[in-house]
Design a protein around this motif. Structure first.
Motif, PDB file in Angstrom:
ATOM      1  N   LEU A  76     -10.730 -32.805  56.306  1.00 35.57           N
ATOM      2  CA  LEU A  76     -12.005 -33.425  56.656  1.00 35.57           C
ATOM      3  C   LEU A  76     -12.004 -33.727  58.140  1.00 35.57           C
ATOM      4  O   LEU A  76     -11.057 -34.337  58.649  1.00 35.57           O
ATOM      5  N   VAL A  77     -13.052 -33.299  58.848  1.00 39.99           N
ATOM      6  CA  VAL A  77     -13.171 -33.565  60.281  1.00 39.99           C
ATOM      7  C   VAL A  77     -14.315 -34.532  60.496  1.00 39.99           C
ATOM      8  O   VAL A  77     -15.468 -34.226  60.167  1.00 39.99           O
ATOM      9  N   PHE A  78     -13.994 -35.708  61.014  1.00 41.22           N
ATOM     10  CA  PHE A  78     -14.973 -36.764  61.267  1.00 41.22           C
ATOM     11  C   PHE A  78     -15.361 -36.756  62.743  1.00 41.22           C
ATOM     12  O   PHE A  78     -14.548 -36.426  63.599  1.00 41.22           O
ATOM     13  N   VAL A  79     -16.589 -37.151  63.036  1.00 44.69           N
ATOM     14  CA  VAL A  79     -17.044 -37.288  64.421  1.00 44.69           C
ATOM     15  C   VAL A  79     -17.839 -38.587  64.521  1.00 44.69           C
ATOM     16  O   VAL A  79     -18.634 -38.906  63.643  1.00 44.69           O
ATOM     17  N   SER A  80     -17.581 -39.328  65.597  1.00 41.38           N
ATOM     18  CA  SER A  80     -18.293 -40.607  65.776  1.00 41.38           C
ATOM     19  C   SER A  80     -19.638 -40.386  66.426  1.00 41.38           C
ATOM     20  O   SER A  80     -19.855 -39.501  67.187  1.00 41.38           O
TER      21      SER A  80
ATOM     22  N   GLY B 277      -9.451 -45.872  56.967  1.00 41.40           N
ATOM     23  CA  GLY B 277     -10.262 -46.338  58.092  1.00 41.40           C
ATOM     24  C   GLY B 277     -10.971 -45.230  58.851  1.00 41.40           C
ATOM     25  O   GLY B 277     -11.347 -45.427  60.009  1.00 41.40           O
ATOM     26  N   MET B 278     -11.177 -44.082  58.218  1.00 41.98           N
ATOM     27  CA  MET B 278     -11.884 -42.989  58.886  1.00 41.98           C
ATOM     28  C   MET B 278     -13.342 -43.398  59.077  1.00 41.98           C
ATOM     29  O   MET B 278     -13.950 -43.982  58.190  1.00 41.98           O
TER      30      MET B 278
ATOM     31  N   LYS C 253      -4.484 -37.585  60.040  1.00 41.75           N
ATOM     32  CA  LYS C 253      -3.792 -36.824  61.079  1.00 41.75           C
ATOM     33  C   LYS C 253      -4.060 -37.390  62.463  1.00 41.75           C
ATOM     34  O   LYS C 253      -3.229 -37.318  63.341  1.00 41.75           O
ATOM     35  N   ASN C 254      -5.225 -37.906  62.678  1.00 44.84           N
ATOM     36  CA  ASN C 254      -5.610 -38.605  63.905  1.00 44.84           C
ATOM     37  C   ASN C 254      -6.910 -39.323  63.572  1.00 44.84           C
ATOM     38  O   ASN C 254      -7.276 -39.403  62.409  1.00 44.84           O
ATOM     39  N   ASN C 255      -7.603 -39.831  64.542  1.00 46.14           N
ATOM     40  CA  ASN C 255      -8.838 -40.551  64.247  1.00 46.14           C
ATOM     41  C   ASN C 255      -9.973 -39.643  63.811  1.00 46.14           C
ATOM     42  O   ASN C 255     -11.009 -40.127  63.372  1.00 46.14           O
ATOM     43  N   GLU C 256      -9.775 -38.327  63.933  1.00 44.73           N
ATOM     44  CA  GLU C 256     -10.835 -37.384  63.572  1.00 44.73           C
ATOM     45  C   GLU C 256     -10.551 -36.558  62.323  1.00 44.73           C
ATOM     46  O   GLU C 256     -11.464 -35.953  61.780  1.00 44.73           O
ATOM     47  N   LYS C 257      -9.302 -36.464  61.874  1.00 45.12           N
ATOM     48  CA  LYS C 257      -8.993 -35.566  60.758  1.00 45.12           C
ATOM     49  C   LYS C 257      -8.192 -36.259  59.666  1.00 45.12           C
ATOM     50  O   LYS C 257      -7.325 -37.079  59.943  1.00 45.12           O
ATOM     51  N   ALA C 258      -8.508 -35.873  58.428  1.00 46.19           N
ATOM     52  CA  ALA C 258      -7.764 -36.340  57.270  1.00 46.19           C
ATOM     53  C   ALA C 258      -7.567 -35.168  56.322  1.00 46.19           C
ATOM     54  O   ALA C 258      -8.507 -34.437  56.021  1.00 46.19           O
ATOM     55  N   LEU C 259      -6.333 -34.983  55.867  1.00 49.69           N
ATOM     56  CA  LEU C 259      -6.024 -33.962  54.870  1.00 49.69           C
ATOM     57  C   LEU C 259      -6.216 -34.568  53.491  1.00 49.69           C
ATOM     58  O   LEU C 259      -5.915 -35.745  53.281  1.00 49.69           O
TER      59      LEU C 259
END
Length: 117
Positions: free
Chosen positions: A113-117, A62-63, A92-98
């Motif tokens: 991976l660092v996501f930003v909305s 759901g990222m 890891k949270n709503n912004e990061k996925a390993l």
């Protein structure tokens, strides 16, 4: 008749919890990404591995949003046609996925991976 273009690996298994998923992927020799990269010794490009990690993180964890950064990126062992690999993703949270790719040959790649909305 045109050639069928295959751009996705064959997903053979999925094991998922709320914040983690492991996908067993078969890298068919017919994958379009192996054509010309490199003739006589094809490998799966790192940009394709990243694209798949992002795609599956969105689909299974759901990222959301755009990729702002890719941290601690490492490519260790090349991926070749016919290989079966496991892609591990952990939110890891709503912004990061390993992510990491593994096979019988060892660890192929990993990063955050660092996501930003």
């Amino acid at each position: 008749m045109s050639d069928l273009v295959i751009t996705e690996p064959q997903v053979r298994a999925i094991e998922q919890t709320d914040d983690q998923v492991a996908l067993t992927l078969y890298l068919q020799p017919e994958l379009d990404y192996f054509r010309g990269h490199f003739p006589g010794a094809p490998i799966l490009a790192g940009v394709v591995q990243l694209d798949w990690a992002v795609q599956y993180a969105r689909q299974h964890l759901g990222m959301e949003g755009e990729i702002a950064d890719i941290e601690v990126l490492k490519f260790q062992v090349v991926m070749t046609p016919g290989l079966e690999v496991t892609l591990h993703l952990a939110k890891k949270n709503n912004e990061k996925a390993l992510f990491s790719y593994h096979s019988e040959k060892g660890q192929h790649a990993s990063g955050r991976l660092v996501f930003v909305s």
